[in-house]
Design an enzyme around this catalytic site. Structure first.
Site, PDB file in Angstrom:
ATOM      1  N   HIS A 147       0.810  -1.230   0.000  1.00 53.21           N
ATOM      2  CA  HIS A 147       0.000   0.000   0.000  1.00 53.21           C
ATOM      3  C   HIS A 147       0.839   1.274   0.000  1.00 53.21           C
ATOM      4  O   HIS A 147       0.515   2.246   0.660  1.00 53.21           O
ATOM      5  CB  HIS A 147      -0.959  -0.011   1.182  1.00 53.21           C
ATOM      6  CG  HIS A 147      -1.986  -1.097   1.122  1.00 53.21           C
ATOM      7  ND1 HIS A 147      -2.479  -1.579  -0.063  1.00 53.21           N
ATOM      8  CD2 HIS A 147      -2.605  -1.811   2.114  1.00 53.21           C
ATOM      9  CE1 HIS A 147      -3.368  -2.534   0.189  1.00 53.21           C
ATOM     10  NE2 HIS A 147      -3.447  -2.697   1.483  1.00 53.21           N
ATOM     11  N   HIS A 218      -9.484   1.551   1.078  1.00 55.47           N
ATOM     12  CA  HIS A 218      -9.350   0.366   1.934  1.00 55.47           C
ATOM     13  C   HIS A 218     -10.419   0.339   3.027  1.00 55.47           C
ATOM     14  O   HIS A 218     -10.118   0.060   4.190  1.00 55.47           O
ATOM     15  CB  HIS A 218      -7.955   0.320   2.562  1.00 55.47           C
ATOM     16  CG  HIS A 218      -7.444  -1.060   2.828  1.00 55.47           C
ATOM     17  ND1 HIS A 218      -8.150  -1.974   3.581  1.00 55.47           N
ATOM     18  CD2 HIS A 218      -6.308  -1.682   2.442  1.00 55.47           C
ATOM     19  CE1 HIS A 218      -7.448  -3.091   3.671  1.00 55.47           C
ATOM     20  NE2 HIS A 218      -6.326  -2.954   2.971  1.00 55.47           N
ATOM     21  N   GLU A 355     -11.433  -4.200  -2.617  1.00 49.62           N
ATOM     22  CA  GLU A 355     -10.636  -3.085  -3.108  1.00 49.62           C
ATOM     23  C   GLU A 355     -10.503  -3.171  -4.624  1.00 49.62           C
ATOM     24  O   GLU A 355      -9.902  -4.103  -5.149  1.00 49.62           O
ATOM     25  CB  GLU A 355      -9.254  -3.120  -2.458  1.00 49.62           C
ATOM     26  CG  GLU A 355      -9.281  -3.104  -0.939  1.00 49.62           C
ATOM     27  CD  GLU A 355      -8.036  -3.745  -0.349  1.00 49.62           C
ATOM     28  OE1 GLU A 355      -6.943  -3.139  -0.486  1.00 49.62           O
ATOM     29  OE2 GLU A 355      -8.128  -4.843   0.230  1.00 49.62           O
TER      30      GLU A 355
END
Length: 391
Positions: A147, A218, A355
């Protein structure tokens, strides 16, 4: 609009079940529907006021004509609460989160509700090459980058502009070299709460140097209500025939394999918990579902997944322009802390993430859709989370 009462009082008016609403947390609030723990707990906007890296942090509330509410902080562009109508003429907050800025800053926080970039999901060993040059990113997931690394967008303060009661625009400039990524990247993300009870997330980005970009959100969902103990009773369908299997560090192997005959086939509505504990090596690697599904879709915005809760009747549809969808079943939630909204804990598999994305590790996988963004191009994509009630 930092409403200290945000949405509890209005929700109670519609429910008509309680009175004496206050702006403080009522830990002993009684409700007839016990399907969600601490469903009435309310983050205080004052607990989000602060300064991080010299920039002001605040809480923003969006409201539509149905009195659905989305509450967002510009710290990490995080969706803190999302109140949507349920099947009992009330409202449920369906996203997990915290009551204060401080909790979102704690070490090991699982990216609750955050905008993710520069690169959503994992990059193997934090390395990739672009135009013949090797780049080393920050490692924050064992030997890999997850991420965006430790300097990811989830921990940055975004510039916020309230466009109207239903739209918040967030912008951020990621400087050349931040997290190890090349190019000055200018990012703009808007959250719109439509009158159709949709959370529409629109992403755009431009760069002054060739780079890689993969943006997503997220949010952790529980359609029983944030704080409920499980999502294994939710019905899920995903429009995909194939997925990208992973190695023991959750990096794609590069193969694209068929879902038919595996615990990953959600072409028909299936309970999340129906096969989650099957003897399957991929499930063992992820400790459950934590995999990228290759969506069966044409170009453009299209519905790709549906989730529903039998407890509340809430249905969530996901529409996206992206080619992939990461389904994560909350396998690394532990419930060890009691600092969730209303002091609730979030135990193992008490939330799921869907996601929308390009594929994990795409910069190192030539067969995957490209994530390269060049000067003069515009990264642009839209994802919608649409809520309704099962009739």
């Amino acid at each position: 609009m930092n409403n200290r009462l945000y949405p509890t009082c209005l929700a109670l008016i519609f429910i008509g079940a309680l009175s004496g609403c206050t702006s403080s947390l009522n830990k002993n609030a009684a409700v007839n529907d016990t399907s969600a723990v601490s469903v009435l707990s309310v983050p205080d906007s004052g607990a989000f006021k602060g300064e991080v890296k010299g920039k002001a942090v605040n809480l923003y509330t969006l409201v539509n004509k149905n009195n659905a509410k989305a509450v967002i902080t510009n710290y990490g562009g995080r969706l803190v609460s999302l109140w949507v109508p349920d099947g009992k003429n009330g409202f449920k907050d369906v996203v997990l989160g915290y009551d204060s800025l401080k909790s979102y800053q704690k070490k090991g926080e699982p990216f609750f509700g955050a905008l993710i970039g520069r690169y959503g999901n994992r990059i193997a060993k934090g390395k990739f090459s672009l135009d013949g040059k090797a780049y080393q990113l920050e490692l924050n997931d064992g030997v890999n980058t997850l991420h965006g690394g430790s300097s990811g967008f989830y921990g940055q303060v975004w510039d916020a502009k309230k466009i109207n009661d239903q739209t918040l625009e967030l912008s951020y400039v990621s400087k050349d070299g931040e997290g190890g990524y090349p190019g000055n990247l200018q990012v703009k993300v808007s959250y719109e709460l439509t009158d159709n009870n949709e959370v529409k997330i629109s992403y755009t980005a431009t760069t002054d140097k060739n780079t890689v970009v993969n943006l997503t959100n997220h949010a952790y969902f529980n359609l029983n209500g944030a704080g409920d103990s499980t999502i294994t009773d939710h019905l899920l369908s995903i429009d995909a025939d194939t997925y990208t299997p992973v190695d023991e560090t959750l990096i794609p192997t590069g193969k694209i394999e068929k879902l038919a005959g595996t615990p990953f086939d959600f072409n028909k509505p299936t309970l999340i918990g129906a096969r989650i504990n099957d003897s399957n090596q991929q499930l063992k690697y992820g400790k459950g579902y934590d995999h990228n599904f290759v969506l069966r879709k044409a170009a453009g915005l299209q519905k790709v997944a549906t989730v529903s809760s039998p407890k509340t009747g809430i249905v969530m549809e996901i529409l996206t322009e992206e080619p992939g969808l990461q389904f994560y079943s909350g396998n690394f939630l532990t419930g060890a802390d009691h600092d969730g909204k209303g002091k609730s804990s979030y135990p193992h598999r008490s939330a799921f993430c869907l996601e929308t994305q390009h594929f994990p590790d795409a910069p190192n996988q030539p067969a995957f859709p490209t994530t390269t963004l060049k000067p003069g191009q515009e990264y642009k994509t839209v994802t919608i989370y649409r809520f309704s009630v099962k009739k």
